[in-house]
Design an enzyme around this catalytic site. Structure first.
Site, PDB file in Angstrom:
ATOM      1  N   SER A  46       0.817  -1.216   0.000  1.00 16.90           N
ATOM      2  CA  SER A  46       0.000   0.000   0.000  1.00 16.90           C
ATOM      3  C   SER A  46       0.854   1.272   0.000  1.00 16.90           C
ATOM      4  CB  SER A  46      -0.952  -0.009   1.193  1.00 16.90           C
ATOM      5  OG  SER A  46      -0.234  -0.081   2.406  1.00 16.90           O
ATOM      6  N   THR A  47       2.054   1.231   0.601  1.00 22.31           N
ATOM      7  CA  THR A  47       2.895   2.443   0.619  1.00 22.31           C
ATOM      8  C   THR A  47       3.373   2.751  -0.803  1.00 22.31           C
ATOM      9  OG1 THR A  47       3.682   1.528   2.718  1.00 22.31           O
ATOM     10  CG2 THR A  47       4.655   3.604   2.005  1.00 22.31           C
ATOM     11  N   ASP A  99      10.471   0.696  -2.584  1.00 27.48           N
ATOM     12  CA  ASP A  99       9.684  -0.451  -2.140  1.00 27.48           C
ATOM     13  C   ASP A  99       9.322  -0.261  -0.669  1.00 27.48           C
ATOM     14  OD1 ASP A  99       8.440  -2.909  -2.047  1.00 27.48           O
ATOM     15  OD2 ASP A  99      10.172  -4.056  -2.709  1.00 27.48           O
ATOM     16  N   GLU A 121      10.548  -8.382  -6.069  1.00 28.16           N
ATOM     17  CA  GLU A 121      11.062  -7.232  -5.304  1.00 28.16           C
ATOM     18  C   GLU A 121      12.576  -7.354  -5.121  1.00 28.16           C
ATOM     19  OE1 GLU A 121       6.987  -6.344  -2.739  1.00 28.16           O
ATOM     20  OE2 GLU A 121       8.553  -7.556  -1.860  1.00 28.16           O
ATOM     21  N   LYS A 139       7.112   0.166  11.066  1.00 27.92           N
ATOM     22  CA  LYS A 139       7.976  -0.843  10.424  1.00 27.92           C
ATOM     23  C   LYS A 139       9.299  -1.083  11.165  1.00 27.92           C
ATOM     24  CE  LYS A 139       4.828  -1.144   7.336  1.00 27.92           C
ATOM     25  NZ  LYS A 139       4.862  -1.022   5.920  1.00 27.92           N
TER      26      LYS A 139
END
Ligand code: 5RP
Length: 233
Positions: A46-47, A99, A121, A139
């Protein structure tokens, strides 16, 4: 010719976005770094989606010409919806990549892969001259494996063997990731399964030890990668 009835046009992000204001701030910081002509490696989650919204606004307002190399279907679809031109990884090396992450420890090692896209990724982060990890305050952790398991993408026929080999690393728990809106397990975009592996401790050799198991495609551990964190500031 463009499709005149495109189901992707009506798509929004599938779930409620947690810590939306913080994500909006880091997304704005990433969007401000984009330069004319960049080929952006775009991670998943979502970020990253919020960052794409901010980049799309710059494309509209400033006539920015950029391309995006994507890491997942949902991010590819977001680019299509937002009018961000796509580029093939086979043809284009990203100028830089951004990312998200699930956990970041004090050495900037990461757990990624809540969205199941860690293979692509890692491919983009490794192939980019520069990689930024965009992160809200949730995070940061003192130790990897505190809030999230380590996701391991596994070739389906090797599932039992890989599970058995992972036990040699003394995990606390191993779970096959199950789907929510289909029966059975999550199937990755590469047609594989995901084992979510909880560890009480993750020594620095764990990423290589997991990767060396035949049947493992990739893990969501990123230990000691030269990433830069872009946080809320
Ligand atoms: C997907 C990822 C994501 O970057 C990670 O899960 C962060 O997601 P979000 O930005 O939604 O918090 O690794 O595979």
């Amino acid at each position: 010719m463009k499709w005149d009835d495109n189901i992707i046009e009506s798509l929004a992000w599938g779930k409620a976005i947690t810590r939306k204001e913080e994500k909006e701030r880091v997304a704005g910081r990433i969007a401000a770094m984009v330069k004319q002509g960049d080929v952006l490696g775009v991670g998943s989650g979502s970020t990253c989606y919020m960052a794409l919204l901010a980049i799309a606004a710059r494309i509209r307002d400033e006539g920015l010409h950029i391309k995006a190399v994507t890491t997942s279907l949902e991010i590819t679809m977001a680019c299509v919806r937002l009018g961000i031109p796509l580029a093939n990884f086979e043809e284009y090396r990203p100028s830089w990549t951004f990312d998200g992450a699930d956990e970041i420890d004090p050495d900037l090692s990461l757990i990624k892969g809540r969205g199941g896209a860690m293979f692509r990724e890692k491919l983009l982060i490794n192939s980019s001259p520069k990689a930024y990890i965009i992160a809200d305050s949730s995070k940061m952790v003192a130790r990897l494996g505190t809030k999230f398991p380590v996701p391991v993408e596994v070739f389906p026929q090797a599932l039992t063997y890989v599970g058995h080999a992972l036990r040699e690393l003394s995990p606390a728990e191993i779970n096959l990731r199950m789907a929510e809106k289909k029966d059975g397990p999550v199937i990755t975009e590469n047609g594989n399964l995901i084992l979510d592996v909880w560890f009480d401790a993750i020594p620095s050799g764990t990423e290589k030890a997991i990767k060396s198991i035949t049947g493992v495609i990739e893990s969501g551990l990123f230990i000691g990668y030269p990433v830069e964190i872009v946080d809320v500031g």
